[in-house]
Each structure stands twice: as structure tokens, then as C-alpha cells.
Design an enzyme around this catalytic site. Sequence first.
Site, PDB file in Angstrom:
ATOM      1  N   HIS A 214       0.815  -1.212   0.000  1.00 40.82           N
ATOM      2  CA  HIS A 214       0.000   0.000   0.000  1.00 40.82           C
ATOM      3  C   HIS A 214       0.846   1.257   0.000  1.00 40.82           C
ATOM      4  O   HIS A 214       0.437   2.291  -0.515  1.00 40.82           O
ATOM      5  CB  HIS A 214      -1.023  -0.040   1.126  1.00 40.82           C
ATOM      6  CG  HIS A 214      -2.143  -0.962   0.778  1.00 40.82           C
ATOM      7  ND1 HIS A 214      -2.145  -2.277   1.156  1.00 40.82           N
ATOM      8  CD2 HIS A 214      -3.239  -0.769   0.009  1.00 40.82           C
ATOM      9  CE1 HIS A 214      -3.223  -2.856   0.658  1.00 40.82           C
ATOM     10  NE2 HIS A 214      -3.910  -1.972  -0.037  1.00 40.82           N
ATOM     11  N   ARG A 321     -10.475   4.400  -1.627  1.00 43.86           N
ATOM     12  CA  ARG A 321     -10.010   3.584  -0.496  1.00 43.86           C
ATOM     13  C   ARG A 321     -10.317   4.338   0.803  1.00 43.86           C
ATOM     14  O   ARG A 321      -9.484   5.064   1.325  1.00 43.86           O
ATOM     15  CB  ARG A 321      -8.511   3.320  -0.605  1.00 43.86           C
ATOM     16  CG  ARG A 321      -8.109   2.336  -1.709  1.00 43.86           C
ATOM     17  CD  ARG A 321      -6.613   2.088  -1.680  1.00 43.86           C
ATOM     18  NE  ARG A 321      -6.219   0.892  -2.409  1.00 43.86           N
ATOM     19  CZ  ARG A 321      -5.762   0.892  -3.651  1.00 43.86           C
ATOM     20  NH1 ARG A 321      -5.643   2.013  -4.326  1.00 43.86           N
ATOM     21  NH2 ARG A 321      -5.418  -0.240  -4.241  1.00 43.86           N
ATOM     22  N   GLU A 457     -11.243 -10.639  -4.712  1.00 48.90           N
ATOM     23  CA  GLU A 457      -9.806 -10.538  -4.455  1.00 48.90           C
ATOM     24  C   GLU A 457      -9.264 -11.713  -3.653  1.00 48.90           C
ATOM     25  O   GLU A 457      -8.114 -11.713  -3.239  1.00 48.90           O
ATOM     26  CB  GLU A 457      -9.459  -9.204  -3.781  1.00 48.90           C
ATOM     27  CG  GLU A 457     -10.258  -8.862  -2.555  1.00 48.90           C
ATOM     28  CD  GLU A 457      -9.925  -7.465  -2.010  1.00 48.90           C
ATOM     29  OE1 GLU A 457      -8.920  -6.861  -2.417  1.00 48.90           O
ATOM     30  OE2 GLU A 457     -10.684  -6.996  -1.143  1.00 48.90           O
ATOM     31  N   ASP A 481      -4.607  -8.172  -4.255  1.00 45.67           N
ATOM     32  CA  ASP A 481      -4.784  -9.247  -3.280  1.00 45.67           C
ATOM     33  C   ASP A 481      -5.008 -10.595  -3.957  1.00 45.67           C
ATOM     34  O   ASP A 481      -4.559 -11.623  -3.455  1.00 45.67           O
ATOM     35  CB  ASP A 481      -5.965  -8.931  -2.348  1.00 45.67           C
ATOM     36  CG  ASP A 481      -5.537  -7.988  -1.233  1.00 45.67           C
ATOM     37  OD1 ASP A 481      -4.445  -8.200  -0.679  1.00 45.67           O
ATOM     38  OD2 ASP A 481      -6.264  -7.028  -0.946  1.00 45.67           O
ATOM     39  N   CYS A 528      -9.736  -3.076 -10.388  1.00 50.67           N
ATOM     40  CA  CYS A 528      -9.179  -1.893  -9.724  1.00 50.67           C
ATOM     41  C   CYS A 528      -7.829  -2.138  -9.066  1.00 50.67           C
ATOM     42  O   CYS A 528      -7.315  -1.283  -8.356  1.00 50.67           O
ATOM     43  CB  CYS A 528     -10.174  -1.335  -8.700  1.00 50.67           C
ATOM     44  SG  CYS A 528     -10.528  -2.499  -7.368  1.00 50.67           S
TER      45      CYS A 528
END
Length: 592
Positions: A214, A321, A457, A481, A528
Site C-alpha cells: 500500500h 479507499r 480478491e 490481493d 481496480c
Amino acid sequence: MTFAIHGLAVARGVAIGRAVLVASSRLDVAHYFIEPAQVTAEINRVRDGRDAVVAEIRRLQSSIGHMGPKETPHELSALLDVHLMLLQDQELAAGVRHWITDRLYNAEWALTSQLDVVVRQFDEMEDDYLRERKADLEQITEKVLRAMRGVSSPLIQPLGRAGRQTSQQDLLLDDTVDVPLILVAHDLSPADMLQFKQSVFAGFITDVGGKTSHTAIVARSLDIPAVVGARLSSHLIQQDDWVVIDGDAGVVVIDPSPIILAEYGFKQRQVELQRGRLARLLHTPAVTLDGQKIELLANIEMPDDASSALKAGAVGVGLFRSEFLFMGRHGKLPNEEEQYLAYRRAVEGMQGLPVTIRTVDVGADKPLDETLRDDAHLNPALGLRAIRWSLADPAMFLTQLRAILRAAAHGQVHVLIPMLVHAREIRQTMALIDHARVQLDNRGLAYGSVKMGAMIEIPAAALTLKVFLKYFDFLSIGTNDLIQYTLAIDRADESVAHLYDPMHPAVLRLVANTIAEGQTQGKPVSLCGEMAGDVSMTRLLLGMGLRSFSMHPAQILTVKQEVLRADTSKLAPWAAQLIAEDEPMLPPRKTA
Ligand code: PEP
Ligand code: MG
């Protein structure tokens, strides 16, 4: 001497500037730039801190002077002498003054920067006795810092986490520093990275981190060249070194020779020219050669990112997010009103275009707060994160759902749920959405209708799509993920980054199958994960039938250029062939 460090390419382009090392020392202090007018005050703060420690040592010396040799071992007086000597060292003081005067570092940052410089010199010494003085130096620095805390700078305005001096987040916008600065750190949390949106840095380098960690994702959204996983960079690079970041190759060049500098200067200008050329596509609709309309959406982290999404030509937000609203607050969560206002700002910022708000996805490499990092669990990525965390705290989740529903009264809002895997989690989520509506009705608060989407995911979700398609209006594939869990590769761990392969046939089949199932059921499917903004994957994804991509705003025009040159009727059979392969392939180079 010029040398290079190889890491993982995270964000494109070339940056050339001077290194700013953050928290390389063991001491965690505030880092921020001061105004030139504040230089004297900062120098005085260090001097006062040092004088206080000198006075304290002198007091101690005089009190032990009255004791006998039994009570005061000889080592203690010798140690105090060494501490006094170090505290009064002129070179040390001159170094600190240099960081404050020439680089405009705040007093604490200047002190720890100089500590780093001297510690390195000590490390290189042959003499064991002198080498061991390093610990003394660290001790007295710590003492001076403590003494300075009593004389805290009127200039300190920590961002976000009021009251706590942190190392990386207080690097604020400063227009007095005109040399481009490159941030070098061992590690940065996603929340720290986010603070850099307001900072002066032209690029950044970290020792650790994977390409889809991230921290890397936020760095990419800043659209400045970055390299992560450049192991030991924070040890090998020194304060103020000239550094080049080649964000395309994942290479960092330290102390570049004039020839290398000229070469990268040229590359930098080429990147600028290319950006200028791409800007011409801003208003061109994203349609393939065979007439397929492609939806290019933006991933955002904060409500105000909506403006960069619009500027980049996004036709909506495919992933907001929302967890970034929850981070860096000492675990104190935003209340309904705060969240409502934030979501509403994003919705209004998009001027009628849809905004997909993902419910909070904290956990794993996105701790709520660095101090709350999840070291207690062996496998945080497999633990209580995302929807699991939300369902474990229904009151918190309902607060978020109410805030989102209320924001939906101001524009098109889609709700996206992360990390679902069980049918019962879906049903619980839907029940809580209904409950949030009832609560709003009871309070007489206005809210809007929303489309509900699920992130695909986790491989188990991708293999049981029927239940997802039954309950949800749309799906969004989270490849970051999905790859991590399919290949059992920690996305934040640079030591296994070479195995994190979006082209693995297992990953491609799960992605292709999700797109196809969605099409069969007439439900939109978006993607995404970082794959959506990776231009080397655009044709393959188009060939698989993907028609909606959500990515960092900075990537939209590059992907659009690829879309405009593509012919999906030719790409489809090629993609089918590629997916059938048993060996992972190199990124596809098909030209159609
Ligand atoms: C993903 O997993 O692909 C995704 C988009 O979500 P995040 O990167 O925030 O986990
Ligand atoms: Mg995810």
C-alpha cells in the site's frame, strides 16, 4: 564515487535531487522544514538543550565528588567526562548548525542527522575504543533531545496525529528549499506516504516494500518517481548525497558523474515531452479501433483527489479507499458526520460522475496507526482485515454505511465491499445496509440509493461467483490481493517480489473467468488492482473482455493511448490462447 542500487520500480519518471534521510537514526523525532527567519531560534533550542545536559552532568560530577571511591566507580566519572567532551565537541555543533542553516531542518532533525553522520565515521574507525563511543554519542543525543522537549519549538505543528512527534509525517510543504529533495527511508507506512501529498519531495526510496504494497500504491498516486525494496539504501545513501531515481527501471544512482547526470537530465525531459503528448488525449473518448467503449476510472485515497481524477480525464471513481480517512488518528475513528462530509466532498468533486466508495479495508500492511501495527498475529494478511474487521464491529460499520448512504443523496454512489469470501458475510453485509437505512429513516435523515458491488480478491470468491452475482449489482477485481492470495506471496515483502507474477496462468484464469461470468449474467465487472494501470497488461485485459479499468489518475492517459490503438476482436483469441498456457509468460507484447 558513483554507485547504483537496484530495487523495484514503483512510479515512473526520473527524479534528480539531494537525499533527505528520515529516521535513519534510532531516535524517532519530528522532521519538518523551518523558515529562514527561524534559523537562530532553532540553533538556540539545540544550544539550550545541550547546556541543560552539560549542567546536569556537572551537577552529577560535583555530587559524586563528595563520595568515596567505593560508591562511585571510576568508570562512572570517566563516562561523564566522555559525555561532557562529546557535548562540547565543536565539530558536532558545527554539523548541527549546518543542517539548520543550510538545509532548514528543524532542531531535532538536524541533531539526529548529524548523529547519523558521526556514527558512520565512528563505524569506520579501526580503534575499538573510539568505535564504542558511538553508544555514548547516541546517549547524549537522546539526552539533549529530551532536554529540548521541555523547550519545544513554537514551530511544531504535527500533521494529523496531534501531540505526537513522529518521524516521517511532519515534512511539510516548504517553498524555501529550491533543490529537489529525495526522501530516503527504511520504511514508510501508507498513512505517512499520504502526508507527502503536501510535501516538497521530488521522489522517494525505501529499503523495503513490494510493488503492490500500500505504501507503493500511495506513492504511485503521488505521481513522483519512486523505488521500493532498494535494500540498504537508507544505510548506503547519506544525508545530502546527490541521487538519481530511475522510476522506470527501479534503479537509484548515488553521487552520479556529470555524464550520468546529463543522461538522466535528457531522460527527464523526454518524460516531460511524452506527458505533453499524452495530454492531447484528455478529451478523446476511450474507444478501441473496433468501436468498444472502455470505461477508465480513477482510484483515489482522499476526497480531494477527486480533482486530480477529473483533470486526468477519469469518467468516475472506481475505487475510493476509504480506509485512509481512518488512519493515523491514534485509533480514534472518524464519526458519522466527518465521514459523511468527506464522502460528500468526493461525490460533489466528481461533478455528477459515479463514485465507488469501498468500505474500510484496514489491517495487514494498512494499520490504523503505526503504533497499532499488527505484530501480534502471525499472518495479518490472512487475519482480521477489511470486511472481517467491519463485521466484527457492527457499530463502526453501521456508522460508515450511514455516512455513505447520506453522501449518496448528493450524487451517484456505489458501495464496494472488500475481501468477501463467504455467502454468510454477504448476507450479514446486506442486512447491515438495510439496518443503516432503517436507522436513517428513524432519524429523519436524507439518503440516496446506491449500487452494491463486491471485490473479487480472494481465489475462493473468484471460484464461487454465482453467489456474488446473485446479491451484487457489480463486481470489481482486486488483483493486488488476488495475486497475493493465489500465489501465496506477501505483496509487501520485497524478498519474494520476483514471485509476485500477474501473468501466472492461475491468476489470469481467475481474472478471465470473473470477467466472463459477469458478462454472462449481465453484471458489470471492473478491475481496480494495479494491473489496471499497468499498460503492458491493457491489451491482454481487453482481450479477456474487460471494459472497465480503475487506476491511479496519473496512469489514465497512458492506458487510454493503448486502448485507442487496440482491436479487441483480434485480441480476444490471442488472450484465450495465452490463458491456456501452463507456464507464466512475459508481459504480452501483442500489437493489435
Ligand atoms: C486489490 O487488492 O487489488 C485492491 C484494489 O485493493 P487494495 O490494494 O487496497 O488491497
Ligand atoms: Mg485488496
